[in-house]
Design a protein around this motif. Structure first.
Motif, short mmCIF file in Angstrom:
data_model
loop_
_atom_site.label_atom_id
_atom_site.label_comp_id
_atom_site.label_asym_id
_atom_site.label_seq_id
_atom_site.Cartn_x
_atom_site.Cartn_y
_atom_site.Cartn_z
N SER A 26 -45.13 -39.73 38.60
CA SER A 26 -43.80 -39.18 38.35
C SER A 26 -43.14 -39.67 37.08
CB SER A 26 -42.88 -39.48 39.55
OG SER A 26 -43.39 -38.93 40.74
N ALA A 74 -33.90 -37.19 48.07
CA ALA A 74 -35.29 -37.45 47.70
C ALA A 74 -36.03 -38.23 48.78
CB ALA A 74 -35.34 -38.22 46.38
N ALA A 113 -39.49 -43.09 44.85
CA ALA A 113 -38.34 -42.31 44.38
C ALA A 113 -37.26 -43.20 43.78
CB ALA A 113 -37.77 -41.49 45.54
N SER A 115 -42.23 -33.37 43.67
CA SER A 115 -42.61 -34.14 44.85
C SER A 115 -43.73 -33.50 45.66
CB SER A 115 -41.38 -34.31 45.77
OG SER A 115 -40.32 -34.91 45.09
N LEU A 141 -31.44 -30.32 38.99
CA LEU A 141 -32.19 -31.58 38.94
C LEU A 141 -32.86 -31.86 40.29
CD1 LEU A 141 -32.76 -33.75 36.83
CD2 LEU A 141 -30.78 -35.00 37.67
N GLU A 142 -32.16 -31.56 41.38
CA GLU A 142 -32.72 -31.82 42.71
C GLU A 142 -33.89 -30.87 43.02
OE1 GLU A 142 -32.12 -34.36 44.72
OE2 GLU A 142 -30.85 -35.07 43.10
N ARG A 183 -35.98 -43.04 39.77
CA ARG A 183 -34.58 -42.91 39.38
C ARG A 183 -34.15 -44.04 38.47
NH1 ARG A 183 -35.06 -39.26 42.74
NH2 ARG A 183 -33.48 -37.74 43.30
N THR A 227 -35.45 -43.31 35.09
CA THR A 227 -34.63 -42.25 34.48
C THR A 227 -33.38 -42.83 33.85
OG1 THR A 227 -35.44 -40.61 36.07
CG2 THR A 227 -33.38 -40.12 34.92
N ASP A 250 -36.77 -32.07 40.98
CA ASP A 250 -37.33 -33.28 41.58
C ASP A 250 -38.17 -32.93 42.81
OD1 ASP A 250 -37.35 -36.27 41.53
OD2 ASP A 250 -36.48 -36.02 43.52
N ASN A 310 -36.06 -35.71 33.93
CA ASN A 310 -34.78 -36.03 34.56
C ASN A 310 -33.80 -36.61 33.55
OD1 ASN A 310 -35.73 -35.17 37.02
ND2 ASN A 310 -35.97 -37.21 37.89
N ASN A 331 -41.76 -36.85 35.36
CA ASN A 331 -40.56 -36.44 36.08
C ASN A 331 -39.35 -37.22 35.59
OD1 ASN A 331 -38.74 -35.48 37.94
ND2 ASN A 331 -39.65 -36.47 39.72
N ALA A 332 -39.52 -38.54 35.41
CA ALA A 332 -38.42 -39.38 34.95
C ALA A 332 -37.96 -38.97 33.56
CB ALA A 332 -38.84 -40.85 34.96
#
Length: 381
Positions: free
Chosen positions: A43, A73, A293, A267, A259-260, A297, A300, A263, A50, A46-47
């Motif tokens: 991820s 999350a 998770a 996932s 964003l959710e 974050r 991020t 995310d 984000n 992903n970060a």
């Protein structure tokens, strides 16, 4: 700063490992740690993505991402989502789905002695639809980035021709739909072809709606001036252009929603892949959610506060290419099993290459300007 950003994640990690030990002893602790490392390694792209969105949000919505977003999350995607898939596709109620999850058949068999499928089997059977939804959402994100006209390019030999093609209206949607039709026709099993097509269309529509609403409210509500984010060690500031305003109110809410969903799409592969390690939803929630998770974050926030996206100009490009690769992998996984290690290595390769390119570009600028080796160039290429 590192302690302030990562301190809570470290505390949560210790508590999650203790809970896993109490729940399943040393085996549970080891599985929980493995899943946490797996989630973080899968991820990082992903970060980065984000962070590009988070820097456009006000402080309030950034805090919402770190509080409410963490709850979604951890409990939503890593615990409730697999249960929801099982009770919907298996025709079970939530209580029965949870009982099935916490009481697997002996010897990790796919079916119980009475012939009923296990929790893991039901979830795996729903994988084509899950992969189609997540793959289409991420594919749209990649296409909209790579087809946009940008002054700054990384893989210029392909990004510039694609940006010229992107002048065709709705080309991203057309390409995504072609990809979905190919997957549904040639990869999806016959008994799941219709549901794969529907799931993929839902993924595409979800992206269009959430991204469209976010853009609409940002244009109608310009927001507030963001605080400056200097690049560490640089007297010139970040190389990546910063947003003129940050989103508040409805604009901030739809960016948070976007964003959710993003995310959640990231996932899917991690949640499904976790069942190759353990079918226990409690261990999965502890490892992927409370450890993985939380650290994603924290990474991020660290990227935003350190101005890393400005310091390393091609990092956002590398992350989007990693997203494109992940989207392709998800769509292929409708029929072909692809090991999570491959997925993780592809993402790391793109991020690492973009980081190396950024460092080389910064050094070239420093050499050309005669600047100290600790400074970071600020001009776009």
């Amino acid at each position: 700063m590192i302690v302030r950003v990562f301190g809570l994640s470290a505390i949560v990690t210790v508590l999650a490992l203790v809970a896993a030990f109490v729940y399943q002893g040393w085996t549970g602790l080891a599985l929980c740690a493995i899943l946490g490392v797996l989630e973080v390694s899968l991820s990082f792209d992903n970060a980065v993505i984000n962070a590009t969105i988070l820097e456009r949000m006000s402080v309030f919505w950034q805090r919402m991402f770190l509080t409410v977003g963490v709850i979604i999350a951890v409990f939503g995607m890593r615990l409730l989502f697999p249960l929801a898939i099982v009770w919907i596709t298996g025709g079970l109620n939530p209580v029965e789905a949870f009982r099935l999850a916490t009481n697997p058949p002996a010897d990790d068999a796919a079916y119980f002695p009475d012939g009923s499928p296990s929790y893991e089997t039901i979830l795996m059977e729903a994988h084509p639809q899950i992969a189609a939804f997540g793959g289409m959402f991420l594919l749209m994100l990649f296409l909209n980035f790579i087809l946009a006209n940008r002054d700054l390019t990384w893989l210029s030999w392909i990004e510039r021709p694609l940006s010229r093609l992107g002048r065709l209206d709705q080309l991203a949607v057309v390409l995504a739909l072609i990809a979905l039709l190919v997957v549904a026709e040639y990869l999806a099993p016959d008994d799941t072809r219709a549901t794969v097509l529907i799931a993929g269309l839902l993924g595409l529509l979800t992206y269009i709606i959430v991204d469209g609403l976010s853009s609409l409210f940002q244009s109608e509500q310009p927001g507030i001036e963001p605080p400056p984010v200097p690049a560490p060690g640089s007297h010139l500031g970040p190389t990546r252009p910063q947003p003129a305003t940050v989103a508040v109110g409805k604009a901030g809410f739809f960016l948070f929603l976007y964003l959710e969903v993003l995310d959640a799409s990231f996932s899917f592969d991690g949640v499904i892949g976790a069942f190759a390690i353990t079918p226990d939803p409690i261990i999965i929630a502890l490892g992927l959610g409370f450890i993985g998770a939380m650290f994603v974050r924290s990474i991020t926030i660290y990227l935003v506060r350190q101005g890393t996206l400005g310091q390393y100009r091609y990092l956002e490009h590398g992350a989007h290419w990693a997203i494109g690769a992940l989207a392709v992998i998800l769509l292929l996984s409708v029929h072909i099993h692809i090991n999570d290690v491959v997925t993780g290595l592809v993402g790391v390769a793109f991020i690492g290459a973009a980081l190396a390119s950024s460092i080389r570009a910064n050094r070239r600028e420093q050499d050309a300007a005669g600047a100290p080796t600790t400074s970071v160039g600020a001009d776009r290429r």
